[in-house]
Write an enzyme that holds these catalytic residues in place. Structure first.
Site, PDB file in Angstrom:
ATOM      1  N   GLU A 205       0.813  -1.219   0.000  1.00 31.27           N
ATOM      2  CA  GLU A 205       0.000   0.000   0.000  1.00 31.27           C
ATOM      3  C   GLU A 205       0.847   1.269   0.000  1.00 31.27           C
ATOM      4  OE1 GLU A 205      -2.865  -0.468   3.113  1.00 31.27           O
ATOM      5  OE2 GLU A 205      -3.767  -2.207   2.147  1.00 31.27           O
ATOM      6  N   LYS A 338     -15.734  -1.462   2.544  1.00 29.08           N
ATOM      7  CA  LYS A 338     -14.995  -1.946   1.373  1.00 29.08           C
ATOM      8  C   LYS A 338     -16.013  -2.505   0.381  1.00 29.08           C
ATOM      9  CE  LYS A 338     -10.696  -3.248   3.736  1.00 29.08           C
ATOM     10  NZ  LYS A 338      -9.971  -4.361   4.383  1.00 29.08           N
TER      11      LYS A 338
END
Length: 430
Positions: A205, A338
């Site tokens: 990330e 999400k």
């Protein structure tokens, strides 16, 4: 004119070099929407199913040609002729076609790709930005970013147990300033780590992934970087953790290998968090307990829920049914959202609505396997979520979401709202 005339899916690559799905939806008017689906590394047991081919001779078994075929051969046939503006109807039609609890027949990746591409096509049809189309006239709040600048756990090949150490530039006056502060701290952190002889390679990330002496040292170097960049920890910048503790949990015990006492009961782990919260300006802890340790979650919420944001990710998996159970039992005070955990835009919006009504904060989140798709940036503004979690300050798969938010802030101009510390509205004021 918003009738769907064609739906087409293809296999593309995500930010980890694994296949994922991209879907295009075409309308009678010539309008079009394209969406790519993300993929997670640490996943909740009750997430909707991401359909993979399992053919070891191709992409190590991770191909998504079955999901592509499900879109092109099954879903397309059913939704062609429907109005793209009928988001709920289209999502419901796909759920009926699948007919399973976790979308295991067609695949949540197939269903989500179509769901998001439909919304984008409808927005294109009516000439609106995606955030305006989904959220309407009141979509105006830019989110406070949670920026993951040190990676550990399942997101990095290092010895750090906690999966994400994040900064939140809560003292910024607008989103653009928050982004600048985050970038300056990111560069300062690189310099701090280099100075200590640590590796400055980045994880999935975009955060740094050094081997550190302890989990606490990660917090120490971040505090040093915040100060080096000219900001005040606790005032300008707050800290957040994602422990992803389901990954650390086995046989009723949590194991943090990098701690002096690695084995911990739920109570001892909460003691560990309480000590960190007392010592550092931590405002948020995500997945502090394992997803099936509801007793541990209850204790953590009772002990820390007035002081910090306690976020359920693997715990709730963006599922309204599971979230309702958590709300009823007084577990957590925030939900991570999400899109691919639940698999349709409609169900995602339902979960956000339920959380807000219960006084839970919402954090719109990426996955560790991302693409150049920026839907979640628009979604965060559409629902006035107040917070977004989309990685570090490098790697285009992360930065593209931040850049989209800059565009949205520009477009909203004087109407744009950025609330900084006020996003934690459900915490006891100190």
């Amino acid at each position: 004119m918003s009738q769907i005339t064609d739906v087409y899916a293809r296999e593309i690559l995500d930010s980890r070099g694994n296949p994922t799905l991209e879907v295009e939806v075409f309308l009678e008017s010539g309008a079009m929407g394209r969406a790519a689906v993300p993929s997670g590394a640490s996943t909740g047991e009750r997430e909707a199913l991401e359909l993979r081919d399992g053919d070891k001779g191709r992409y190590l078994g991770k191909g998504v040609l079955k999901a592509v075929a499900n879109v092109n051969d099954i879903i397309a046939e059913e939704v062609i002729g429907m109005e793209a503006t009928d988001q709920v109807g289209i999502d419901r039609k796909m759920l009926e076609l699948d007919g399973t609890e976790f979308k295991s027949k067609l695949g949540a990746n197939a269903i989500l790709g179509v769901s998001l591409a439909v919304a984008k096509a409808a927005a294109d049809e009516v000439g609106l930005s995606l955030y305006q189309y989904i959220g309407g006239a009141n979509a105006k709040e830019l989110p406070l970013p949670m920026m993951n600048i040190i990676n550990g756990g399942a997101h990095a090949d290092n010895n750090v147990d906690i999966q994400e150490f994040m900064i939140m530039p809560a003292g910024a006056k607008n989103f653009a300033e928050a982004l600048r502060m985050g970038a300056e701290i990111f560069h300062a952190l690189k310099s701090v780590l280099k100075g200590k002889g640590y590796n400055t390679a980045v994880g999935d990330e975009g955060g740094f992934a050094p081997n550190l002496k302890s989990n606490e040292e990660a917090l120490e170097v971040i505090i040093e970087a915040i100060q080096k960049a000219g900001f005040k920890p606790g005032e300008d910048v707050l800290l957040a953790l994602d422990v992803a503790s389901s990954e650390l949990f086995s046989d009723g015990v949590y194991t943090l290998e990098n701690e002096a006492q690695p084995k911990k009961t739920a109570d001892q782990l909460i003691d560990f968090y309480e000590n960190l919260v007392n010592k550092y300006p931590i405002i948020s802890i995500e997945d502090g307990m394992a997803e099936n340790d509801w007793e541990g979650w209850k204790k953590m919420t009772e002990r820390l829920g007035k002081r910090i944001q306690i976020v359920g990710d693997d715990l709730f998996v963006t599922n309204p049914k599971i979230l309702k159970e958590g709300i009823d039992k007084g577990i957590a005070n925030s939900i991570l959202i999400k899109l691919n955990q639940i698999g349709t835009l409609t169900e995602t919006l339902d979960a956000i609505e339920m959380a807000k009504r219960a006084g839970y904060t919402t954090v719109i989140s990426h996955r560790s396997g991302e693409t150049e798709d920026t839907t979640l940036a628009d979604l965060s503004v559409a629902v006035n979520a107040g917070q977004i979690k989309t990685g570090s300050l490098c790697r285009t798969d992360r930065v593209c979401k931040y850049n989209q938010l800059l565009r949205i802030e520009d477009e909203l101009d004087a109407v744009a709202l950025f609330r900084g510390k006020e996003v934690f509205y459900n915490l006891k004021k100190k």
